[in-house]
Structures are given as structure tokens and as C-alpha cells.
Design a protein around this motif. Sequence first.
Motif, PDB file in Angstrom:
ATOM      1  N   PRO A   1       0.825  -1.217   0.000  1.00 56.61           N
ATOM      2  CA  PRO A   1       0.000   0.000   0.000  1.00 56.61           C
ATOM      3  C   PRO A   1       0.855   1.262   0.000  1.00 56.61           C
ATOM      4  CG  PRO A   1       0.061  -0.952   2.196  1.00 56.61           C
ATOM      5  CD  PRO A   1       0.790  -1.920   1.301  1.00 56.61           C
ATOM      6  N   PHE A   2       0.437   2.233  -0.776  1.00 57.82           N
ATOM      7  CA  PHE A   2       1.098   3.534  -0.828  1.00 57.82           C
ATOM      8  C   PHE A   2       0.061   4.633  -0.639  1.00 57.82           C
ATOM      9  CE2 PHE A   2       4.248   0.981  -2.974  1.00 57.82           C
ATOM     10  CZ  PHE A   2       5.460   1.579  -2.644  1.00 57.82           C
ATOM     11  N   HIS A   3       0.498   5.730  -0.031  1.00 57.44           N
ATOM     12  CA  HIS A   3      -0.278   6.960  -0.018  1.00 57.44           C
ATOM     13  C   HIS A   3       0.004   7.681  -1.336  1.00 57.44           C
ATOM     14  CE1 HIS A   3      -1.185   6.525   4.286  1.00 57.44           C
ATOM     15  NE2 HIS A   3       0.073   6.113   4.405  1.00 57.44           N
ATOM     16  N   TYR A   4      -1.033   8.230  -1.951  1.00 59.66           N
ATOM     17  CA  TYR A   4      -0.908   8.772  -3.302  1.00 59.66           C
ATOM     18  C   TYR A   4      -1.692  10.076  -3.420  1.00 59.66           C
ATOM     19  CZ  TYR A   4      -1.641   9.170  -8.371  1.00 59.66           C
ATOM     20  OH  TYR A   4      -1.695   9.623  -9.669  1.00 59.66           O
ATOM     21  N   ARG A   5      -1.090  11.047  -4.109  1.00 60.42           N
ATOM     22  CA  ARG A   5      -1.826  12.269  -4.420  1.00 60.42           C
ATOM     23  C   ARG A   5      -1.320  12.865  -5.730  1.00 60.42           C
ATOM     24  NH1 ARG A   5       0.682  17.197  -3.328  1.00 60.42           N
ATOM     25  NH2 ARG A   5       2.629  17.076  -2.144  1.00 60.42           N
ATOM     26  N   GLU A   6      -2.182  13.616  -6.370  1.00 60.99           N
ATOM     27  CA  GLU A   6      -1.850  14.306  -7.607  1.00 60.99           C
ATOM     28  C   GLU A   6      -1.990  15.809  -7.407  1.00 60.99           C
ATOM     29  OE1 GLU A   6      -4.260  12.946 -10.793  1.00 60.99           O
ATOM     30  OE2 GLU A   6      -3.518  10.882 -10.732  1.00 60.99           O
ATOM     31  N   SER A   7      -1.248  16.567  -8.205  1.00 63.69           N
ATOM     32  CA  SER A   7      -1.356  18.018  -8.189  1.00 63.69           C
ATOM     33  C   SER A   7      -1.095  18.520  -9.600  1.00 63.69           C
ATOM     34  CB  SER A   7      -0.346  18.633  -7.214  1.00 63.69           C
ATOM     35  OG  SER A   7       0.976  18.565  -7.753  1.00 63.69           O
ATOM     36  N   GLU A   8      -1.145  19.835  -9.774  1.00 69.17           N
ATOM     37  CA  GLU A   8      -0.856  20.402 -11.086  1.00 69.17           C
ATOM     38  C   GLU A   8       0.579  20.154 -11.508  1.00 69.17           C
ATOM     39  OE1 GLU A   8      -0.452  24.795 -11.115  1.00 69.17           O
ATOM     40  OE2 GLU A   8      -0.899  24.655  -8.974  1.00 69.17           O
ATOM     41  N   PHE A   9       1.462  19.812 -10.569  1.00 70.12           N
ATOM     42  CA  PHE A   9       2.876  19.614 -10.876  1.00 70.12           C
ATOM     43  C   PHE A   9       3.204  18.168 -11.233  1.00 70.12           C
ATOM     44  CE2 PHE A   9       2.649  22.891  -7.447  1.00 70.12           C
ATOM     45  CZ  PHE A   9       2.805  23.986  -8.288  1.00 70.12           C
ATOM     46  N   GLY A  10       2.346  17.228 -10.861  1.00 69.49           N
ATOM     47  CA  GLY A  10       2.606  15.814 -11.084  1.00 69.49           C
ATOM     48  C   GLY A  10       2.022  14.996  -9.948  1.00 69.49           C
ATOM     49  N   TRP A  11       2.564  13.806  -9.728  1.00 73.65           N
ATOM     50  CA  TRP A  11       2.053  12.933  -8.671  1.00 73.65           C
ATOM     51  C   TRP A  11       3.155  12.603  -7.673  1.00 73.65           C
ATOM     52  CZ3 TRP A  11       4.979   8.595  -8.688  1.00 73.65           C
ATOM     53  CH2 TRP A  11       5.516   8.160  -9.914  1.00 73.65           C
ATOM     54  N   VAL A  12       2.718  12.229  -6.470  1.00 73.46           N
ATOM     55  CA  VAL A  12       3.620  11.867  -5.383  1.00 73.46           C
ATOM     56  C   VAL A  12       3.028  10.656  -4.678  1.00 73.46           C
ATOM     57  CG1 VAL A  12       4.553  12.577  -3.136  1.00 73.46           C
ATOM     58  CG2 VAL A  12       4.460  14.219  -5.011  1.00 73.46           C
TER      59      VAL A  12
END
Length: 239
Positions: free
Chosen positions: A193-204
Motif C-alpha cells: 500500500p502507498f499513499h498517493y496524491r496528484e497536483s498540477e505539478f505531477g504525482w507523489v
Amino acid sequence: METTSSSRVGTQPAETATAPAQPAPQEHPRLSQEAAAAPVPAARRTAEGYLRADFPWYGLDGAFTGPRWLMQVGIGADGSVEHGSTGHGDEPSARGEIATGEKERFAVVVTVASNPLRRSSDGTGVLEATSVSSAAWLAGSGLLAYSWPVQMDHTLRDDWLDQQTEAAWELADALDGEEWSTLSLPVDGEPTPFHYRESEFGWVLAGSTGSGVHLGAYGRGMSAYGIGFSAIGDFGAYE
């Protein structure tokens, strides 16, 4: 939102090879920023710093067949290697897609040693243990270092980067918040499992492995849903 990746490309065996961020204004649990120095051209990077570490390094697994390149390692107050990054795909410029309109496709994997106790830089105290949040912050601030809003004046970039890096830390310290979802990706072949988020700059994304390290990753132009990670056995593919 629980998402399991099922669209990874290729089935070949993993290769036997397995950011820059603005220095934080305070030490707190944040890691040494040796790796946050000005990027070194790939042609001049070697695996020497990586080989000094006493923990395994990770990169994208063998399903990824594109270019691989070394970045830099972070050194603690006691001289030990604390973390570092490996790059995959197009090596991003300091002014990436956000500023130039170029379509760079890259993914960077951040490996963070699991340290229960770390010395402060002045040797008078200790810092908090490394955690998944440490990996999330390094990944988030690393992505920012390759992002530059096109409308921003060069002289304002440092202030912008300071503010955004602080915001990245606050997000990394709240991994159970609504900004993050859950993504399951393979690590050494095991669903993790990973924590995941997206933004205007890309993903982390950020998570932990069964081998005693924390993993972070960031990218742009490559889908996070189709990647997997494996331990690096030989840095030859990266040099």
C-alpha cells in the motif's frame, strides 16, 4: 479510495540494477538536504555515494525499459547516508513542463533509511525517526524543484519554492488526510500500500517496504498506476 494496479507494461524479469529540494528552514524531523544541492549532470554522477549506504536502494522494476539515471544522496550529521533518489525516463530540467511546455516523462524513486534515532547537525540532540512522512516530504519537495509556474519571475522562485516546500511538509505530515488516496503497487513482487496524491505539478506517493526502508516517488507524464519497484542489485544500468 483503494486502487490496485493491473495495467503494468511488460513481463520481463526485473533488471539487476535498481530530489532536489530547497533546504528546509529548520531541521525538525526533516532529512539532510545534501541531495537538494544543484542537480549534477547525469554524465558526471557515479554510484560511489550509493554504495556507502547500509540499506537497499530501490528503483522501478524490470517492466520499465527506458533510461535510468542517478541523482544524489543525502548525508546525515554523522556522515552516514540517509536517503537518495534514482531517476527513470527523461531527465527533467530545473524548469520543467510547468514552465516550458515541454512534455517530460519521468519518475523518480526516493529511498529513505529507516532510522529510529538521528543526531542533530550540531551533535547536541536527536531528531525524530524517519517515517513514511519523511519519504512523502522528500518526494513532494523533489517534484517542486522541477516545477516552475510559467508566469513567475525568476526572482520570486525562491520564495515560491520555500512556501510550496513548507506546504509539502504539512501534507506529508497528514497522510490520512483527504488530499491522499491509497494505491497498491508491487514492491519486489509483493502488493504494497502507498499513499498517493496528484497536483498540477505531477504525482507523489509514499510507503514502506518489508526490507526496512521507506519509499517515496514522484513523476510527471508517466502514470503512477502502472509502475512497480524492486531493489537495485547493480547500478550499472544507472551509470
